[in-house]
Design a protein around this motif. Structure first.
Motif, PDB file in Angstrom:
ATOM      1  N   GLU A  88       5.551  25.338  66.591  1.00  0.00           N
ATOM      2  CA  GLU A  88       5.022  25.333  66.987  1.00  0.00           C
ATOM      3  C   GLU A  88       5.301  26.979  68.249  1.00  0.00           C
ATOM      4  O   GLU A  88       4.622  26.933  69.307  1.00  0.00           O
ATOM      5  CB  GLU A  88       4.967  24.340  67.961  1.00  0.00           C
ATOM      6  N   ASP A  89       6.560  27.577  68.129  1.00  0.00           N
ATOM      7  CA  ASP A  89       6.882  28.571  69.264  1.00  0.00           C
ATOM      8  C   ASP A  89       6.330  29.733  68.402  1.00  0.00           C
ATOM      9  O   ASP A  89       6.013  30.908  69.439  1.00  0.00           O
ATOM     10  CB  ASP A  89       8.406  29.241  69.137  1.00  0.00           C
ATOM     11  N   THR A  90       5.034  30.289  68.047  1.00  0.00           N
ATOM     12  CA  THR A  90       4.544  31.180  67.060  1.00  0.00           C
ATOM     13  C   THR A  90       3.912  31.574  68.161  1.00  0.00           C
ATOM     14  O   THR A  90       2.555  30.725  68.561  1.00  0.00           O
ATOM     15  CB  THR A  90       3.822  30.691  66.042  1.00  0.00           C
ATOM     16  N   ALA A  91       3.198  32.402  68.573  1.00  0.00           N
ATOM     17  CA  ALA A  91       2.418  33.160  69.280  1.00  0.00           C
ATOM     18  C   ALA A  91       2.646  34.170  70.029  1.00  0.00           C
ATOM     19  O   ALA A  91       3.952  35.228  69.587  1.00  0.00           O
ATOM     20  CB  ALA A  91       3.191  32.089  70.746  1.00  0.00           C
ATOM     21  N   VAL A  92       1.912  35.150  70.726  1.00  0.00           N
ATOM     22  CA  VAL A  92       2.457  36.182  71.392  1.00  0.00           C
ATOM     23  C   VAL A  92       2.606  36.007  72.558  1.00  0.00           C
ATOM     24  O   VAL A  92       1.931  35.203  73.385  1.00  0.00           O
ATOM     25  CB  VAL A  92       0.335  37.003  71.755  1.00  0.00           C
ATOM     26  N   TYR A  93       3.871  37.042  72.847  1.00  0.00           N
ATOM     27  CA  TYR A  93       5.167  37.153  73.910  1.00  0.00           C
ATOM     28  C   TYR A  93       4.678  37.929  75.098  1.00  0.00           C
ATOM     29  O   TYR A  93       4.659  39.406  74.346  1.00  0.00           O
ATOM     30  CB  TYR A  93       5.947  36.803  73.699  1.00  0.00           C
ATOM     31  N   TYR A  94       4.566  37.573  76.076  1.00  0.00           N
ATOM     32  CA  TYR A  94       4.552  38.741  76.858  1.00  0.00           C
ATOM     33  C   TYR A  94       5.217  38.751  78.191  1.00  0.00           C
ATOM     34  O   TYR A  94       5.112  37.513  78.762  1.00  0.00           O
ATOM     35  CB  TYR A  94       2.639  38.081  78.377  1.00  0.00           C
ATOM     36  N   CYS A  95       5.473  40.077  78.358  1.00  0.00           N
ATOM     37  CA  CYS A  95       6.189  40.071  80.059  1.00  0.00           C
ATOM     38  C   CYS A  95       5.203  40.082  81.047  1.00  0.00           C
ATOM     39  O   CYS A  95       4.063  40.527  80.717  1.00  0.00           O
ATOM     40  CB  CYS A  95       7.818  40.401  79.971  1.00  0.00           C
ATOM     41  N   ALA A  96       5.529  39.638  82.609  1.00  0.00           N
ATOM     42  CA  ALA A  96       5.494  40.220  83.877  1.00  0.00           C
ATOM     43  C   ALA A  96       5.934  39.867  84.925  1.00  0.00           C
ATOM     44  O   ALA A  96       6.855  39.169  84.288  1.00  0.00           O
ATOM     45  CB  ALA A  96       4.045  38.963  83.724  1.00  0.00           C
ATOM     46  N   GLY A  97       5.269  41.032  85.334  1.00  0.00           N
ATOM     47  CA  GLY A  97       5.925  41.080  86.603  1.00  0.00           C
ATOM     48  C   GLY A  97       5.735  40.627  88.006  1.00  0.00           C
ATOM     49  O   GLY A  97       4.871  41.080  88.138  1.00  0.00           O
ATOM     50  N   SER A  98       6.778  40.213  88.618  1.00  0.00           N
ATOM     51  CA  SER A  98       5.598  39.744  90.567  1.00  0.00           C
ATOM     52  C   SER A  98       6.381  40.941  91.391  1.00  0.00           C
ATOM     53  O   SER A  98       7.246  40.746  91.103  1.00  0.00           O
ATOM     54  CB  SER A  98       5.759  38.103  90.523  1.00  0.00           C
ATOM     55  N   SER A  99       5.546  40.984  92.509  1.00  0.00           N
ATOM     56  CA  SER A  99       6.038  41.207  93.581  1.00  0.00           C
ATOM     57  C   SER A  99       6.702  40.263  94.754  1.00  0.00           C
ATOM     58  O   SER A  99       7.301  40.570  95.783  1.00  0.00           O
ATOM     59  CB  SER A  99       5.401  42.574  94.308  1.00  0.00           C
ATOM     60  N   ILE A 100       5.885  39.326  94.004  1.00  0.00           N
ATOM     61  CA  ILE A 100       6.595  37.609  95.403  1.00  0.00           C
ATOM     62  C   ILE A 100       7.957  37.440  94.460  1.00  0.00           C
ATOM     63  O   ILE A 100       8.244  37.468  93.947  1.00  0.00           O
ATOM     64  CB  ILE A 100       6.072  36.614  95.243  1.00  0.00           C
ATOM     65  N   ALA A 101       9.014  37.255  95.439  1.00  0.00           N
ATOM     66  CA  ALA A 101      10.083  36.868  96.000  1.00  0.00           C
ATOM     67  C   ALA A 101      10.674  35.968  94.729  1.00  0.00           C
ATOM     68  O   ALA A 101      11.281  35.960  94.097  1.00  0.00           O
ATOM     69  CB  ALA A 101      10.863  36.908  96.822  1.00  0.00           C
ATOM     70  N   VAL A 102       9.797  35.150  94.959  1.00  0.00           N
ATOM     71  CA  VAL A 102       9.564  33.798  94.175  1.00  0.00           C
ATOM     72  C   VAL A 102       8.664  33.529  93.019  1.00  0.00           C
ATOM     73  O   VAL A 102       7.661  33.715  93.208  1.00  0.00           O
ATOM     74  CB  VAL A 102       9.402  32.452  94.913  1.00  0.00           C
ATOM     75  N   PRO A 103       9.325  32.899  91.679  1.00  0.00           N
ATOM     76  CA  PRO A 103       8.305  33.364  90.273  1.00  0.00           C
ATOM     77  C   PRO A 103       7.730  32.293  90.136  1.00  0.00           C
ATOM     78  O   PRO A 103       7.761  30.842  90.961  1.00  0.00           O
ATOM     79  CB  PRO A 103       9.745  33.367  89.375  1.00  0.00           C
ATOM     80  N   SER A 104       6.698  32.721  89.643  1.00  0.00           N
ATOM     81  CA  SER A 104       5.487  31.774  89.529  1.00  0.00           C
ATOM     82  C   SER A 104       5.312  31.271  88.083  1.00  0.00           C
ATOM     83  O   SER A 104       5.286  32.051  87.290  1.00  0.00           O
ATOM     84  CB  SER A 104       4.117  32.704  90.368  1.00  0.00           C
ATOM     85  N   MET A 105       4.829  29.878  88.039  1.00  0.00           N
ATOM     86  CA  MET A 105       4.106  29.167  86.353  1.00  0.00           C
ATOM     87  C   MET A 105       3.112  29.569  86.248  1.00  0.00           C
ATOM     88  O   MET A 105       3.031  29.331  84.934  1.00  0.00           O
ATOM     89  CB  MET A 105       5.077  28.201  87.253  1.00  0.00           C
ATOM     90  N   THR A 106       1.669  30.299  86.984  1.00  0.00           N
ATOM     91  CA  THR A 106       0.795  30.515  87.306  1.00  0.00           C
ATOM     92  C   THR A 106       0.709  31.914  86.375  1.00  0.00           C
ATOM     93  O   THR A 106       0.868  33.015  87.128  1.00  0.00           O
ATOM     94  CB  THR A 106      -0.083  30.322  88.200  1.00  0.00           C
ATOM     95  N   LEU A 107      -0.833  32.135  85.713  1.00  0.00           N
ATOM     96  CA  LEU A 107      -0.828  34.038  85.087  1.00  0.00           C
ATOM     97  C   LEU A 107      -1.179  34.635  86.470  1.00  0.00           C
ATOM     98  O   LEU A 107      -0.716  35.587  86.873  1.00  0.00           O
ATOM     99  CB  LEU A 107      -1.599  33.584  84.454  1.00  0.00           C
ATOM    100  N   ARG A 108      -2.248  33.845  87.725  1.00  0.00           N
ATOM    101  CA  ARG A 108      -2.553  34.579  88.445  1.00  0.00           C
ATOM    102  C   ARG A 108      -1.118  35.026  89.776  1.00  0.00           C
ATOM    103  O   ARG A 108      -1.162  35.797  90.735  1.00  0.00           O
ATOM    104  CB  ARG A 108      -2.814  33.691  89.324  1.00  0.00           C
TER     105      ARG A 108
END
Length: 123
Positions: A88-108
């Motif tokens: 169930e871990d099978t997937a395409v994995y994407y890294c993402a970066g945010s300029s906001i100090a507190v990480p978000s758990m949402t795509l936006r």
């Protein structure tokens, strides 16, 4: 910031993989970073995130205790160590970066995205 993910592959259940995400740009060390994944036919979902300093990490319940996110700001790289992999871990994995100090758990919550790397776990 440009992000380049790598390290995916085909492994068996129970195996380990380490994904890397190399970032360009001098501001990487000030960015919160995250990994998301998207399985076939499903929406992209949050996996893990890390603050700019690396001092605080966040995980989805489905990977807690098996995956570890870390970063090396000197190398402009964020990692995702994945242990005890399941089909169930099978997937395409994407890294993402945010300029906001507190990480978000949402795509936006993320401004920059890598191209993705495929992880396939066979049973």
């Amino acid at each position: 910031v440009q992000l380049q993910a790598s390290g995916g592959g085909l492994v068996q259940t129970g195996a380990s993989l380490r994904l890397s995400c190399a970032a360009s740009g001098r501001t990487f060390s000030s960015y919160a970073m995250a990994w998301f994944r998207q399985a076939p036919g499903k929406e992209r979902e949050f996996v893990a995130a890390i603050t700019w300093s690396g001092s605080i990490t966040y995980y989805a319940d489905s990977v807690k205790g098996r995956f570890t996110i870390s970063r090396d700001n000197a190398k402009n790289t964020v990692y995702l160590q994945m242990n005890s992999l399941k089909p169930e871990d099978t997937a395409v994995y994407y890294c993402a970066g945010s300029s906001i100090a507190v990480p978000s758990m949402t795509l936006r919550g993320y401004d920059y995205w890598g191209q993705g790397t495929l992880v396939t776990v066979s049973s």
